[in-house]
Design a protein around this motif. Sequence first.
Motif, mmCIF file in Angstrom:
data_model
loop_
_atom_site.group_PDB
_atom_site.id
_atom_site.type_symbol
_atom_site.label_atom_id
_atom_site.label_comp_id
_atom_site.label_asym_id
_atom_site.label_seq_id
_atom_site.Cartn_x
_atom_site.Cartn_y
_atom_site.Cartn_z
ATOM 1 N N ALA A 442 0.922 -1.230 0.042
ATOM 2 C CA ALA A 442 -0.035 0.091 -0.249
ATOM 3 C C ALA A 442 0.969 1.125 0.003
ATOM 4 O O ALA A 442 0.402 2.222 -0.712
ATOM 5 C CB ALA A 442 -0.916 -0.081 1.234
ATOM 6 N N ALA A 443 2.063 1.241 0.619
ATOM 7 C CA ALA A 443 2.833 2.334 0.731
ATOM 8 C C ALA A 443 3.527 2.791 -0.541
ATOM 9 O O ALA A 443 3.720 3.980 -0.933
ATOM 10 C CB ALA A 443 3.865 1.990 1.714
ATOM 11 N N GLU A 444 3.826 1.703 -1.524
ATOM 12 C CA GLU A 444 4.398 2.071 -2.856
ATOM 13 C C GLU A 444 5.375 2.997 -2.772
ATOM 14 O O GLU A 444 5.662 3.953 -3.719
ATOM 15 C CB GLU A 444 3.274 2.811 -3.796
ATOM 16 N N THR A 445 6.508 2.769 -1.857
ATOM 17 C CA THR A 445 7.647 3.372 -1.934
ATOM 18 C C THR A 445 8.704 2.886 -2.932
ATOM 19 O O THR A 445 8.570 1.665 -3.002
ATOM 20 C CB THR A 445 8.101 3.377 -0.320
ATOM 21 N N PRO A 446 9.699 3.676 -3.251
ATOM 22 C CA PRO A 446 10.832 3.165 -4.187
ATOM 23 C C PRO A 446 11.538 2.021 -3.527
ATOM 24 O O PRO A 446 12.059 1.266 -4.276
ATOM 25 C CB PRO A 446 11.506 4.509 -4.599
ATOM 26 N N VAL A 447 11.822 2.371 -2.290
ATOM 27 C CA VAL A 447 12.727 1.483 -1.321
ATOM 28 C C VAL A 447 12.058 -0.012 -1.385
ATOM 29 O O VAL A 447 12.601 -1.025 -1.709
ATOM 30 C CB VAL A 447 13.170 2.104 -0.093
ATOM 31 N N LEU A 448 10.660 0.030 -0.987
ATOM 32 C CA LEU A 448 10.172 -1.128 -0.967
ATOM 33 C C LEU A 448 9.196 -1.598 -2.099
ATOM 34 O O LEU A 448 7.949 -0.892 -1.819
ATOM 35 C CB LEU A 448 9.569 -1.510 0.583
ATOM 36 N N SER A 449 9.610 -2.192 -2.811
ATOM 37 C CA SER A 449 8.610 -2.336 -4.156
ATOM 38 C C SER A 449 7.406 -3.292 -3.771
ATOM 39 O O SER A 449 7.510 -4.254 -2.924
ATOM 40 C CB SER A 449 9.517 -3.006 -5.062
ATOM 41 N N PRO A 450 6.507 -3.225 -4.660
ATOM 42 C CA PRO A 450 5.444 -4.221 -4.635
ATOM 43 C C PRO A 450 5.805 -5.644 -4.558
ATOM 44 O O PRO A 450 5.178 -6.369 -3.952
ATOM 45 C CB PRO A 450 4.632 -3.676 -5.685
ATOM 46 N N VAL A 451 7.017 -5.923 -5.216
ATOM 47 C CA VAL A 451 7.418 -7.380 -5.341
ATOM 48 C C VAL A 451 7.791 -7.640 -3.937
ATOM 49 O O VAL A 451 7.396 -8.983 -3.235
ATOM 50 C CB VAL A 451 8.567 -7.598 -6.232
ATOM 51 N N VAL A 452 8.350 -7.009 -3.251
ATOM 52 C CA VAL A 452 9.033 -7.211 -1.763
ATOM 53 C C VAL A 452 7.652 -7.273 -0.984
ATOM 54 O O VAL A 452 7.476 -8.190 -0.065
ATOM 55 C CB VAL A 452 9.830 -6.173 -1.232
ATOM 56 N N GLY A 453 6.773 -6.493 -1.033
ATOM 57 C CA GLY A 453 5.437 -6.364 -0.269
ATOM 58 C C GLY A 453 4.713 -7.637 -0.524
ATOM 59 O O GLY A 453 4.150 -8.448 0.508
ATOM 60 N N LYS A 454 4.784 -8.071 -1.801
ATOM 61 C CA LYS A 454 3.946 -9.494 -2.292
ATOM 62 C C LYS A 454 4.698 -10.696 -1.345
ATOM 63 O O LYS A 454 4.136 -11.722 -1.094
ATOM 64 C CB LYS A 454 3.902 -9.760 -3.622
ATOM 65 N N ILE A 455 6.089 -10.489 -1.424
ATOM 66 C CA ILE A 455 6.730 -11.733 -0.771
ATOM 67 C C ILE A 455 6.294 -11.615 0.655
ATOM 68 O O ILE A 455 6.275 -12.807 1.232
ATOM 69 C CB ILE A 455 8.349 -11.371 -1.043
ATOM 70 N N VAL A 456 6.546 -10.490 1.159
ATOM 71 C CA VAL A 456 6.244 -10.372 2.837
ATOM 72 C C VAL A 456 4.890 -10.735 3.146
ATOM 73 O O VAL A 456 4.378 -11.533 3.752
ATOM 74 C CB VAL A 456 6.438 -9.354 3.104
ATOM 75 N N GLN A 457 3.993 -10.446 2.119
ATOM 76 C CA GLN A 457 2.609 -10.708 2.268
ATOM 77 C C GLN A 457 2.387 -12.319 2.262
ATOM 78 O O GLN A 457 1.441 -12.655 3.141
ATOM 79 C CB GLN A 457 1.574 -10.108 1.267
ATOM 80 N N ASN A 458 3.060 -13.087 1.734
ATOM 81 C CA ASN A 458 3.170 -14.697 1.545
ATOM 82 C C ASN A 458 3.822 -15.243 2.575
ATOM 83 O O ASN A 458 4.054 -16.430 2.672
ATOM 84 C CB ASN A 458 3.450 -15.236 0.044
ATOM 85 N N GLY A 459 4.342 -14.352 3.709
ATOM 86 C CA GLY A 459 5.453 -14.760 4.748
ATOM 87 C C GLY A 459 5.095 -16.134 5.125
ATOM 88 O O GLY A 459 5.890 -17.105 5.507
ATOM 89 N N PHE A 460 3.871 -16.128 5.904
ATOM 90 C CA PHE A 460 3.488 -17.581 6.526
ATOM 91 C C PHE A 460 3.675 -18.727 5.566
ATOM 92 O O PHE A 460 3.988 -19.681 6.401
ATOM 93 C CB PHE A 460 2.114 -17.360 7.191
ATOM 94 N N GLY A 461 3.009 -18.492 4.359
ATOM 95 C CA GLY A 461 3.125 -19.632 3.739
ATOM 96 C C GLY A 461 4.231 -20.178 3.111
ATOM 97 O O GLY A 461 4.805 -21.321 3.137
ATOM 98 N N LEU A 462 5.125 -19.222 2.808
ATOM 99 C CA LEU A 462 6.574 -19.475 2.428
ATOM 100 C C LEU A 462 7.330 -20.148 3.598
ATOM 101 O O LEU A 462 8.446 -20.722 3.231
ATOM 102 C CB LEU A 462 7.226 -18.106 1.951
ATOM 103 N N GLY A 463 7.232 -19.469 4.973
ATOM 104 C CA GLY A 463 7.685 -19.877 6.015
ATOM 105 C C GLY A 463 7.339 -21.316 6.168
ATOM 106 O O GLY A 463 8.374 -22.276 6.748
#
Length: 492
Positions: A442-463
């Motif tokens: 949601a922040a859409e900042t240059p440092v934290l891209s949507p790709v990073v956000g999507k990976i973190v969003q799937n954190g428990f499943g990837l974990g």
Amino acid sequence: MTTGKVTMTRRPVWVWPLALLTVVIAVAPLVLHWLGNVDDQRLVDLDVYRTGGEMVLSGRPVYDFATPAPQLLPFTYPPVAALLATPLAAMPWPVAQWVWTTGIFVTLAITVGYGFRAVLARIGRPDRLDGSGGFGGSGAAPGVTASEASEASEASEVSEASEVSEVLRASGASGASRDSGDSGAAAGRPGPAWTVPRAVWMPAAFAFLTIMCTYLMPIRDQVRFGQVDILLVALCLADCAARRPVWPRGMLIGLATAVKLTPGVFLIYLLITGFGPGAREEQRRTFFMAVFTAALLTLLPFLVIPADAADFWFRALLDPERLGANAATTNQSMRGMLIRLYLPDLLTSAIWLVLVAAVGWYGFRHARRALLDGDGMTAFALVGLMAVLLSPVAWIHHLAWVVVVLGAIVGDGRDPVRVRVAAGVWLYYVVPIPWWGVAIKAAETPVLSPVVGKIVQNGFGLGAVGLVWLLGVWLPRRRAEFQAGVSRIGAL
């Protein structure tokens, strides 16, 4: 040679009540918060179960209702679950909330007791500190392994306990506990003995572990929504881990499978460990009992509520959207993670089927190997993770299996590396990582891209995927390394 008398300590009658009181005080803020929630947000899944029971009692269609707005939740479980929910429907709503919440903690306590049995048994074993500065070795009662799958595993644990005792004596690791001037004991003469109050430590450790597991996010969500998952975990775990069950082994797995289908992964586990090379007769008998129980409880509703039974198996079950928005963050299954990539539906389904085959083969293969190696708790934890990853929909509260994962990693608690890894896994599933991913996107900042956000969003499943590797590959290697280190020091 060390001599000395083992001192047995009778557990004071106040120890277990004090441990229970400690748990109650520690979890009270969580319970009171969610049971004090606004009416339309309070234990919404329990409301689904209870309303399903009400439909049975009133003779109305179970799979046509939805709970009141704003939730509008349908009944998504097999028809036998609606039959089993009728006692909840007979209770006043406030009473049902407290009864169900109490049941959550009872089944969590059962899961902790079985899942962490190895470390609790070691803590509760009556040892003594003797004049040599170490723990009693051969005179100590043998520990209990994490698995009751084979007698060989218990023999191995006894050997390991003796080796560690020798290591402690050789290294002087407990030297701070002895008098530096006690040369008589070092020379082999009897030294002073101190009673170690393990009768107090074990209930305290049990309370501590129960409290820590309560604040895992999957368990917090059990309390928040009034979910059934920890009950299913306890049923399957008790069936696998009880030493001398008073019920036919396999019956509880069959019951859990009939109630919510996903525990059916244990039927696959019992099938591959009960037949073929290295098969175990007990696993085969358990498989047949589990299949018989699941089939009986599946067919029973066709006699009692036949229209609802047919409606579920031939209509409601085939509609995954009845479970909720499959693309929601709370769906941490592999399919949920793929759906959030927003690929074409056909491609998503194809990739998912390939992943189900690959991860299922990998997970069940290592579960079978763990059982053959005498580590039934690791095998159980791996199969529990399969219930999450292979399911089309797996909400965060379905990850209640992580309690058993932690117990498998800790083992008997002698290896500090394993304990630290377990602490890291615990912390990972305490913090709301998937929701951090939503915030990053949601922040859409240059440092934290949507790709990073999507990976973190799937954190428990990837974990959970990472935990399959951790239990299947890293844990056996670490156990071997630890044993090799013990053997090297013991040979000095």
